[in-house]
Design an enzyme around this catalytic site. Structure first.
Site, mmCIF file in Angstrom:
data_model
loop_
_atom_site.group_PDB
_atom_site.id
_atom_site.type_symbol
_atom_site.label_atom_id
_atom_site.label_comp_id
_atom_site.label_asym_id
_atom_site.label_seq_id
_atom_site.Cartn_x
_atom_site.Cartn_y
_atom_site.Cartn_z
ATOM 1 N N ASP A 119 -24.731 25.009 19.910
ATOM 2 C CA ASP A 119 -24.284 24.291 21.102
ATOM 3 C C ASP A 119 -25.176 23.056 21.247
ATOM 4 O O ASP A 119 -26.023 22.797 20.393
ATOM 5 C CB ASP A 119 -24.353 25.190 22.348
ATOM 6 C CG ASP A 119 -25.747 25.788 22.570
ATOM 7 O OD1 ASP A 119 -26.713 25.319 21.932
ATOM 8 O OD2 ASP A 119 -25.877 26.722 23.380
ATOM 9 N N SER A 153 -20.964 31.697 14.528
ATOM 10 C CA SER A 153 -20.606 32.140 15.876
ATOM 11 C C SER A 153 -20.935 33.594 16.131
ATOM 12 O O SER A 153 -20.783 34.073 17.246
ATOM 13 C CB SER A 153 -19.098 31.924 16.118
ATOM 14 O OG SER A 153 -18.796 30.551 16.067
ATOM 15 N N SER A 335 -19.763 38.057 19.608
ATOM 16 C CA SER A 335 -19.915 36.692 19.088
ATOM 17 C C SER A 335 -20.700 35.853 20.097
ATOM 18 O O SER A 335 -21.049 36.323 21.183
ATOM 19 C CB SER A 335 -18.538 36.072 18.815
ATOM 20 O OG SER A 335 -17.792 35.975 20.016
ATOM 21 N N TYR A 336 -20.944 34.597 19.749
ATOM 22 C CA TYR A 336 -21.787 33.728 20.572
ATOM 23 C C TYR A 336 -21.231 33.651 21.999
ATOM 24 O O TYR A 336 -20.059 33.332 22.203
ATOM 25 C CB TYR A 336 -21.845 32.335 19.955
ATOM 26 C CG TYR A 336 -22.893 31.449 20.547
ATOM 27 C CD1 TYR A 336 -24.238 31.800 20.476
ATOM 28 C CD2 TYR A 336 -22.564 30.265 21.193
ATOM 29 C CE1 TYR A 336 -25.221 30.993 21.029
ATOM 30 C CE2 TYR A 336 -23.534 29.445 21.741
ATOM 31 C CZ TYR A 336 -24.861 29.821 21.661
ATOM 32 O OH TYR A 336 -25.834 29.015 22.204
ATOM 33 N N PRO A 337 -22.086 33.962 23.013
ATOM 34 C CA PRO A 337 -21.549 34.088 24.380
ATOM 35 C C PRO A 337 -21.450 32.800 25.172
ATOM 36 O O PRO A 337 -21.062 32.835 26.331
ATOM 37 C CB PRO A 337 -22.554 35.041 25.036
ATOM 38 C CG PRO A 337 -23.843 34.753 24.338
ATOM 39 C CD PRO A 337 -23.493 34.363 22.930
#
Length: 862
Positions: A119, A153, A335-337
């Site tokens: 991110d 991810s 997965s990526y939160p």
């Protein structure tokens, strides 16, 4: 063979990734900062054999701050913070020595692969790592590429291996957008916060907040809560009337009908309708319609929706829910939160994720049925171009995850299964009746295919009493017609879930920062969390928002911050210039700040109504050294002393209790000393209110008590009560707590190390003599004869706390009860025990190494 350095965002993540890429064939060791490990293995990298070193950072390596002098609230005009004050990048956590650690591991490496979170914040940390590592890496050949970025991810074998095989580059524009946000929030937030904190805390004693903070996102967030509060307060209930009819399709059954007019606000008109309908004896069926309807399955799960549900249904605050989600991600369960996306890419392995859940007893039947009958493609949602929606990546049990971890994982899994399930279908029957000239309706629903509501039963169509079979023209006897008097009700206070929705709608914060802003307004005592996780503004929160509206509504409205967020997103996309956005935004807020300062009287008028002036607050405690009158102790945050005669306010140490210290006075200024204590298990030390705020010696700083005072002869000073260098931290000195008897102790004046010793001793004094072995001050101990633990029934002994074998069993090292959870021990230097700059005149300048006893004590303590 090339050496490849790989860096992840957290130690646990580095271990998981290294384990996958090395297939478990790796060696591990602790890094020099003890917080991060290094995992090493050999393998292939871009067609060449390579030695891999996988390690991590602990979040941001650097943080943005003003240079030294601009961090002084007293010496700097807040207006200078908008442009004149230079900023610098400092280590985010100096104790971790992260830059040095990265340079040690990066020295001699040929390439670097960045495994930071995917991110904007992760991109920013990429460049922080590169700034530290690139100067010590091997110089590349002219066209050789050495910097790689892994995009992933989830922590699964497939995703990690795929990321390693498709390495990209870090995104400079996204990193710059984070730099811009950090600088804007720092300059704007600090300027407004410093001004209004000093202004209002200097006038009012019961604000009960240690900081009157302003934040470009935080303040509009508070604004939403106060806006709802204002609607509640200004709400005036209105009376209205509803006509309710019941018909009896069969002898022992009745059907309640809804009036098509819904309600009327005039009693006489309502009575007229009642009289008209009472003249009819039967209700006539005017129409019967049946329609198949669909309740759509949910969109794939993104961060904001997860936080909404966690608050509304699971009772978890947004920040706490985010911490649990991050832990589940680190452990490979989801997965990526952090994602804004609600649309799965075409190549996402939905069936593979679903198969993982086929043996869980809670939903095994539903999953197996979907796999055999075929899954439904998830609804097309929004693709933000960041990460796939939040998805369960491996099976788990409640025993594995524990209470709240399991509850959040269960919701995420049920939501995912629902997205690939069928829609819920039901048959809606609507019967329209006429009673005289008035129309009434009743609606019934019958589920024909439950679809996704089997896995998300809270979304199911409620069971209703079945409607009678009837046709147009049928007549039913009327059982009852009556007029119901009701009142309109005010809205309730905002729930966290509703606030998250408003923040997302108006572009306040990001999916990552929304929980932080909500937590901030709670921590600052601007709102309290009531039952049902509703946010009720405090007096302080209400007055602040009303004051902003009175002076400059744009400070609290979401419009200006939303516009800034759009500009920051344009920087991330490479469509706006970083420097221009920064300069333009700071210029706008600088003008607003000057207007705010000039107009502060408007907010002050509101404060006067709600809060008490300093002079009218608190209880008399200690005497002022200037006028010798009693100063008042104001216990509300931030606790402080105020002399109403001199109109002076003196800040005090926070998070403890304050009491008068034996009516003793400071030899420098004649102020009565006070004693600060963090409790019976913690530290305590005396302090002079004046010296604490106005350091009397050059080597002292503001906020130092008597345990750090270098006065050469004062009986309470470090010079007289300091014993030896702290066993843990670098600069601390262990100081005798002369108030602690008969449970005597000495405590570090820098960190939270406490040494309990000589319990039940009658007296403990610090001797002018020093230890020949470690340069620590000797201690004179005097026991009562009946309780003396000294050999040979002796009652007195003088020796070194660290080296004297007589004292060996009388010393116990531990942490104070208030020790900060992030404090990391065991890395302080283990040289001499001299009192450093606080030692007495004549102390040894070159401390010697202590005996093995000290090492043993340190090992026990760690």
């Amino acid at each position: 063979m090339r050496t490849v350095l790989m860096v992840a965002e957290k130690p646990s993540l580095a271990q998981s990734i290294a384990k996958i890429l090395s297939r478990g064939n790796m060696s591990s060791r602790k890094g020099l900062n003890a917080a991060c490990s290094v995992h090493e293995y050999t393998g292939s990298f871009i067609g060449q054999s390579a030695h891999f070193k996988m390690t991590s950072v602990c979040g941001h390596v650097m943080t943005l701050d003003f240079i030294g002098k601009y961090n002084s609230w007293d010496k700097v005009d807040p207006a200078e913070l908008f442009s004149k004050a230079p900023t610098e990048k400092k280590e985010a956590n100096p104790k971790l020595t992260m830059v040095k650690f990265l340079q040690v591991e990066g020295r001699g490496c040929d390439c670097i692969v960045l495994w930071l979170d995917c991110d904007k914040e992760g991109e920013n940390i990429c460049f922080e790592v590169l700034d530290a590592v690139l100067p010590v890496m091997n110089k590349p050949r002219s066209t050789e590429r050495t910097i790689y970025r892994a995009k992933f991810s989830s922590i699964t074998d497939t995703d990690i291996c795929n990321a390693m095989n498709h390495l990209g580059e870090p995104n400079r524009n996204e990193a710059l957008s984070v730099d811009a946000r950090q600088e804007l929030d720092l300059r704007i937030g600090c300027a407004f916060t410093r001004f209004q904190t000093k202004y209002f805390q200097g006038k009012y004693g019961n604000l009960d907040s240690s900081l009157i903070s302003f934040g470009p996102c935080q303040t509009p967030t508070l604004g939403f809560c106060v806006e709802r509060h204002d609607k509640i307060q200004s709400f005036k209930p209105e009376t209205y009337w509803v006509l309710q009819a019941k018909v009896n399709p069969e002898k022992e059954s009745s059907l309640t009908l809804d009036w098509d007019r819904v309600r009327v606000f005039d009693r006489e008109i309502a009575q007229m309708f009642l009289n008209i309908t009472k003249m009819a004896k039967e209700a006539k069926v005017e129409s019967v319609s049946k329609k198949e309807k669909v309740k759509q399955r949910p969109l794939a799960l993104n961060t904001v929706e997860m936080l909404r549900v966690a608050s509304a249904a699971l009772g978890m605050g947004p920040q706490y829910a985010m911490q649990i989600a991050e832990r589940l991600y680190m452990q490979g369960y989801i997965s990526y939160p952090r994602t804004e996306t609600t649309h799965y890419p075409e190549n996402f392995d939905l069936k593979g994720c679903l198969r993982q859940q086929a043996n869980n007893p809670y939903w095994a039947e539903t999953v197996k049925a979907l796999l055999s009958e075929g899954i439904n493609r998830p609804r097309k949602g929004h693709d933000a171009g960041d990460h796939p929606p939040i998805t369960p990546m491996k099976a788990a049990t409640e025993a594995e995850l524990g209470g709240d971890g399991w509850r959040l994982y269960e919701y995420i899994t049920r939501h995912f299964i629902a997205t690939v399930s069928a829609d819920c279908k039901y048959l809606q029957t609507t019967i329209s009746f006429s009673i005289g000239p008035e129309r009434f309706t009743c609606i019934g629903k019958l589920v024909t295919s439950p679809g996704f509501t089997e896995i998300m039963p809270w979304h199911s169509i409620p069971l209703e009493e079945s409607l009678p079979h009837c046709e147009k023209g049928d007549l039913f006897p009327i059982g009852e017609i009556k007029l119901l008097e009701k009142q309109t009700s005010p809205p309730d206070y905002l729930t966290e879930a509703e606030l998250i929705t408003l923040m997302e709608k108006h572009g306040i914060g990001t999916d990552a920062s929304i929980p932080v802003h909500i937590n901030n307004i709670c921590q600052r005592n601007y709102v309290t969390v009531e039952s049902g996780r509703r946010l009720k503004p405090t007096n302080l929160g209400i007055v602040l928002v009303h004051g902003y509206y009175k002076i400059d509504a744009e400070l609290v409205l979401p419009t200006i911050r939303s516009a800034v967020e759009k500009q920051l997103n344009l920087i991330a996309l490479g469509k706006a210039n970083y420097h221009q956005v920064l300069e333009h935004t700071l210029d706008i807020f600088k003008r607003k700040f000057h207007y705010f300062v000039d107009s502060i009287a408007g907010m002050d008028e509101l404060m006067e109504v709600s809060f008490s002036p300093l002079a009218a607050t608190g209880k008399p405690l200690s005497r002022c050294g200037k006028c010798h009158r009693f100063m008042k102790y104001i216990q509300a945050k931030p606790s402080r002393l105020h002399c109403s005669h001199c109109d002076d306010t003196y800040s005090l140490p926070q998070n403890g209790t304050i009491k008068l210290y034996k009516e003793l006075r400071c030899p420098l200024d004649d102020f009565e000393l006070v004693l600060w204590s963090s409790g019976s298990r913690g530290k305590s030390y005396p302090l002079c209110p004046y010296c604490y705020n106005h350091p009397p010696f050059r080597d002292m700083k503001k906020g130092m008590g008597c345990n750090e005072c270098t006065h050469p002869t004062c009986q309470h000073s470090l010079s007289m009560l300091g014993i030896g260098q702290c066993v843990e931290c670098e600069n601390g000195v262990l100081v005798l707590d002369s108030t602690s008897g008969p449970k005597w102790k000495m405590a570090c004046n820098k960190c939270n190390v406490i040494v309990h010793f000589f319990e039940n001793a009658h007296k403990v004094r610090v001797s002018p003599e020093t230890c020949d072995l470690c340069d620590a001050a000797l201690v004179d101990v005097d026991f009562n004869k009946a309780k003396s633990p000294l050999p040979g029934d002796e009652t007195q002994h003088s020796g070194c706390v660290f080296c004297d074998p007589v004292f060996q069993d009388l010393v116990e090292l531990k942490h104070a009860a208030m020790r900060h959870p992030m404090h990391r021990g065991g890395q302080g230097r283990r040289q001499g025990r001299g009192r450093g700059k606080g030692r007495r005149p004549g102390g040894r300048p070159n401390p010697k190494k202590p005996k093995d006893k000290m090492a043993a004590l340190a090992a026990y303590f760690v």
